[in-house]
Design an enzyme around this catalytic site. Structure first.
Site, PDB file in Angstrom:
ATOM      1  N   ASP A 230     -36.190  -9.386 -48.180  1.00 18.08           N
ATOM      2  CA  ASP A 230     -35.706 -10.681 -47.680  1.00 18.08           C
ATOM      3  C   ASP A 230     -35.477 -11.576 -48.892  1.00 18.08           C
ATOM      4  O   ASP A 230     -36.094 -11.367 -49.950  1.00 18.08           O
ATOM      5  CB  ASP A 230     -36.752 -11.323 -46.744  1.00 18.08           C
ATOM      6  CG  ASP A 230     -36.146 -12.408 -45.856  1.00 18.08           C
ATOM      7  OD1 ASP A 230     -35.909 -12.132 -44.664  1.00 18.08           O
ATOM      8  OD2 ASP A 230     -35.889 -13.520 -46.359  1.00 18.08           O
TER       9      ASP A 230
ATOM     10  N   ASN B  22     -28.953  -6.385 -42.238  1.00 18.57           N
ATOM     11  CA  ASN B  22     -29.236  -7.316 -41.141  1.00 18.57           C
ATOM     12  C   ASN B  22     -29.259  -8.781 -41.560  1.00 18.57           C
ATOM     13  O   ASN B  22     -29.037  -9.664 -40.733  1.00 18.57           O
ATOM     14  CB  ASN B  22     -30.593  -6.921 -40.521  1.00 18.57           C
ATOM     15  CG  ASN B  22     -31.155  -8.010 -39.652  1.00 18.57           C
ATOM     16  OD1 ASN B  22     -30.696  -8.217 -38.516  1.00 18.57           O
ATOM     17  ND2 ASN B  22     -32.117  -8.761 -40.169  1.00 18.57           N
TER      18      ASN B  22
ATOM     19  N   TYR C  75     -18.771 -18.127 -39.618  1.00 18.32           N
ATOM     20  CA  TYR C  75     -19.672 -17.182 -38.942  1.00 18.32           C
ATOM     21  C   TYR C  75     -18.857 -16.171 -38.133  1.00 18.32           C
ATOM     22  O   TYR C  75     -19.067 -14.959 -38.218  1.00 18.32           O
ATOM     23  CB  TYR C  75     -20.648 -17.951 -38.041  1.00 18.32           C
ATOM     24  CG  TYR C  75     -21.783 -17.099 -37.522  1.00 18.32           C
ATOM     25  CD1 TYR C  75     -22.929 -16.898 -38.282  1.00 18.32           C
ATOM     26  CD2 TYR C  75     -21.703 -16.477 -36.279  1.00 18.32           C
ATOM     27  CE1 TYR C  75     -23.969 -16.096 -37.811  1.00 18.32           C
ATOM     28  CE2 TYR C  75     -22.728 -15.676 -35.798  1.00 18.32           C
ATOM     29  CZ  TYR C  75     -23.865 -15.491 -36.572  1.00 18.32           C
ATOM     30  OH  TYR C  75     -24.886 -14.691 -36.103  1.00 18.32           O
TER      31      TYR C  75
ATOM     32  N   LYS D  64     -18.460 -12.201 -38.999  1.00 21.58           N
ATOM     33  CA  LYS D  64     -18.935 -11.170 -38.062  1.00 21.58           C
ATOM     34  C   LYS D  64     -17.776 -10.273 -37.594  1.00 21.58           C
ATOM     35  O   LYS D  64     -17.959  -9.068 -37.401  1.00 21.58           O
ATOM     36  CB  LYS D  64     -19.653 -11.820 -36.880  1.00 21.58           C
ATOM     37  CG  LYS D  64     -20.960 -12.526 -37.265  1.00 21.58           C
ATOM     38  CD  LYS D  64     -21.984 -11.569 -37.876  1.00 21.58           C
ATOM     39  CE  LYS D  64     -23.334 -12.227 -38.110  1.00 21.58           C
ATOM     40  NZ  LYS D  64     -24.313 -11.303 -38.705  1.00 21.58           N
TER      41      LYS D  64
ATOM     42  N   THR E 100     -34.855 -16.335 -31.981  1.00 21.87           N
ATOM     43  CA  THR E 100     -35.326 -16.211 -33.376  1.00 21.87           C
ATOM     44  C   THR E 100     -35.208 -17.601 -34.009  1.00 21.87           C
ATOM     45  O   THR E 100     -34.570 -18.504 -33.442  1.00 21.87           O
ATOM     46  CB  THR E 100     -34.458 -15.231 -34.196  1.00 21.87           C
ATOM     47  OG1 THR E 100     -33.183 -15.848 -34.433  1.00 21.87           O
ATOM     48  CG2 THR E 100     -34.263 -13.894 -33.510  1.00 21.87           C
TER      49      THR E 100
HETATM   50  P1  NAP Z   1     -33.542 -15.243 -38.876  1.00 23.42           P
HETATM   51  O1  NAP Z   1     -34.792 -15.177 -38.079  1.00 23.42           O
HETATM   52  O2  NAP Z   1     -33.143 -16.513 -39.521  1.00 23.42           O
HETATM   53  O3  NAP Z   1     -33.613 -14.073 -39.959  1.00 23.42           O
HETATM   54  C1  NAP Z   1     -32.653 -13.934 -40.966  1.00 23.42           C
HETATM   55  C2  NAP Z   1     -33.368 -13.568 -42.255  1.00 23.42           C
HETATM   56  O4  NAP Z   1     -32.383 -13.346 -43.279  1.00 23.42           O
HETATM   57  C3  NAP Z   1     -34.283 -14.708 -42.742  1.00 23.42           C
HETATM   58  O5  NAP Z   1     -35.516 -14.193 -43.156  1.00 23.42           O
HETATM   59  C4  NAP Z   1     -33.490 -15.279 -43.905  1.00 23.42           C
HETATM   60  O6  NAP Z   1     -34.305 -15.880 -44.881  1.00 23.42           O
HETATM   61  C5  NAP Z   1     -32.833 -14.032 -44.450  1.00 23.42           C
HETATM   62  N1  NAP Z   1     -31.750 -14.338 -45.354  1.00 23.42           N
HETATM   63  C6  NAP Z   1     -30.932 -15.430 -45.382  1.00 23.42           C
HETATM   64  N2  NAP Z   1     -30.089 -15.371 -46.426  1.00 23.42           N
HETATM   65  C7  NAP Z   1     -30.357 -14.214 -47.070  1.00 23.42           C
HETATM   66  C8  NAP Z   1     -29.825 -13.577 -48.226  1.00 23.42           C
HETATM   67  N3  NAP Z   1     -28.855 -14.137 -48.954  1.00 23.42           N
HETATM   68  N4  NAP Z   1     -30.335 -12.381 -48.606  1.00 23.42           N
HETATM   69  C9  NAP Z   1     -31.335 -11.813 -47.902  1.00 23.42           C
HETATM   70  N5  NAP Z   1     -31.903 -12.371 -46.824  1.00 23.42           N
HETATM   71  C10 NAP Z   1     -31.413 -13.557 -46.409  1.00 23.42           C
HETATM   72  O7  NAP Z   1     -32.303 -14.843 -37.974  1.00 23.42           O
HETATM   73  P2  NAP Z   1     -32.048 -13.610 -36.976  1.00 23.42           P
HETATM   74  O8  NAP Z   1     -31.633 -14.213 -35.709  1.00 23.42           O
HETATM   75  O9  NAP Z   1     -33.140 -12.622 -37.018  1.00 23.42           O
HETATM   76  O10 NAP Z   1     -30.730 -13.018 -37.653  1.00 23.42           O
HETATM   77  C11 NAP Z   1     -30.653 -11.687 -38.133  1.00 23.42           C
HETATM   78  C12 NAP Z   1     -29.209 -11.236 -38.029  1.00 23.42           C
HETATM   79  O11 NAP Z   1     -28.818 -11.255 -36.664  1.00 23.42           O
HETATM   80  C13 NAP Z   1     -28.201 -12.137 -38.760  1.00 23.42           C
HETATM   81  O12 NAP Z   1     -27.230 -11.328 -39.372  1.00 23.42           O
HETATM   82  C14 NAP Z   1     -27.600 -12.946 -37.625  1.00 23.42           C
HETATM   83  O13 NAP Z   1     -26.311 -13.407 -37.951  1.00 23.42           O
HETATM   84  C15 NAP Z   1     -27.587 -11.910 -36.533  1.00 23.42           C
HETATM   85  N6  NAP Z   1     -27.489 -12.430 -35.174  1.00 23.42           N
HETATM   86  C16 NAP Z   1     -28.422 -13.272 -34.681  1.00 23.42           C
HETATM   87  C17 NAP Z   1     -28.294 -13.737 -33.381  1.00 23.42           C
HETATM   88  C18 NAP Z   1     -29.289 -14.670 -32.754  1.00 23.42           C
HETATM   89  O14 NAP Z   1     -28.992 -15.211 -31.678  1.00 23.42           O
HETATM   90  N7  NAP Z   1     -30.459 -14.889 -33.340  1.00 23.42           N
HETATM   91  C19 NAP Z   1     -27.200 -13.337 -32.609  1.00 23.42           C
HETATM   92  C20 NAP Z   1     -26.256 -12.477 -33.149  1.00 23.42           C
HETATM   93  C21 NAP Z   1     -26.415 -12.026 -34.441  1.00 23.42           C
HETATM   94  P3  NAP Z   1     -34.549 -17.465 -44.817  1.00 23.42           P
HETATM   95  O15 NAP Z   1     -35.137 -17.745 -43.483  1.00 23.42           O
HETATM   96  O16 NAP Z   1     -35.479 -17.707 -45.965  1.00 23.42           O
HETATM   97  O17 NAP Z   1     -33.190 -18.078 -44.990  1.00 23.42           O
END
Ligand code: NAP
Length: 260
Positions: A37, A90, A165, A169, A200
């Site tokens: 991360d 991810n 975004y 995607k 999340t």
């Molecule tokens: P999350 O809880 O915010 O987790 C994302 C993680 O990625 C965080 O730990 C973040 O660190 C880390 N990150 C950010 N920038 C980064 C970088 N440059 N290099 C490495 N790590 C980095 O969000 P999540 O919902 O689990 O999202 C995971 C994936 O699912 C993402 O690709 C998101 O676009 C996708 N997604 C999420 C949803 C949703 O509704 N949650 C829906 C569709 C797709 P920090 O917190 O320190 O920034």
């Protein structure tokens, strides 16, 4: 036998949300997991959860916007955990980061994983790459009004962030197809998951107000948001031999969001 027994997985963004849940799920399925991360402490937090449950994991900082760091992470996965069989691209940021940063993390970051990971997995005899796309990789994004009473002037930064975004995607879906075609013949399967809105930290701001949460829930025909574990189990499936003839797809895991 557990689905991922003897496998080694590298997961980006494994310190939170979907990445953390997937690291835990893959470890429960028998994989050794490199939890990476941008925030190395949160990655170590995931490692601790896996270790406490008797699983095998290691942690490290990795900013996916750096090709050099991606190369080093793969190297370190092999040296510390003995192999690499699964790469889960991810990591991502939400719409609040503006055009450049959103594209850098959500699209270029995935490209780094694919362009460095796919040839290396092919060279080592094959493997699996999974990318986290989104429903926003298939259709436009509907987001709730954050404050309905606020002045209704368009915020150009917010618009750029949401546009970035959706563009990033959609790009992930395209890259998934291209790398699946390029590397399928060399034993590397490449697929993506398109989650609906998941509970999340990324969606916390939208969910903070009841009206915002209700708006999101209404977009999902199942009448609820998803949990990170419901994405994690699909990532484990795609990583496993149960998905041995699945290549180049983007699998919606969205409670029916994209069905209408
Ligand atoms: P999350 O809880 O915010 O987790 C994302 C993680 O990625 C965080 O730990 C973040 O660190 C880390 N990150 C950010 N920038 C980064 C970088 N440059 N290099 C490495 N790590 C980095 O969000 P999540 O919902 O689990 O999202 C995971 C994936 O699912 C993402 O690709 C998101 O676009 C996708 N997604 C999420 C949803 C949703 O509704 N949650 C829906 C569709 C797709 P920090 O917190 O320190 O920034």
């Amino acid at each position: 036998m557990s689905k991922l027994e003897g496998k080694v997985a590298l997961i980006t963004g494994a310190g939170s949300g979907i990445g953390r849940a997937s690291a835990i799920h893959m470890a429960q399925a028998g994989a050794a997991v490199m939890c990476s991360d941008i925030d190395s402490q949160s990655a170590e937090g995931t490692v601790a959860l896996i270790s406490e449950a008797g699983g095998r994991a290691d942690g490290m900082g990795l900013d996916v916007t750096s090709a050099q760091e991606m190369r080093e992470a793969i190297k370190r996965t092999i040296s510390n955990l003995g192999d690499i069989n699964v790469l889960f691209n991810n990591a991502g940021v939400g719409g609040g980061f503006g055009w450049d940063q959103t594209i850098a993390v959500n699209l270029t970051g995935v490209f780094h994983g694919l362009s460095i990971g796919a040839p290396l997995l092919a060279e080592r005899g094959g493997g699996v790459i999974i990318n986290t796309a989104s429903i926003a990789g298939m259709i436009a994004l509907m987001t709730p009004p954050v404050d309905e009473d606020a002045e209704t002037e368009a915020d150009p930064d917010a618009e750029a962030g949401i546009g970035a975004y959706v563009a990033a995607k959609h790009g992930v879906v395209g890259l998934t197809k291209q790398f699946a075609v390029n590397y399928g013949g060399q034993g590397v399967r490449v697929n993506a998951i398109a989650p609906g809105f998941i509970v999340t930290p990324m969606t916390a701001e939208f969910r903070a107000e009841q009206a915002g949460e209700d708006f999101l829930i209404d977009l999902h025909p199942m009448g609820r948001l998803g949990q990170p574990e419901e994405i994690a189990s699909v990532a484990t499936f795609l990583a496993s031999s149960d998905a041995s003839f699945i290549n180049g797809i983007t699998l919606p895991v969205d409670g029916g969001y994209t069905a209408r």
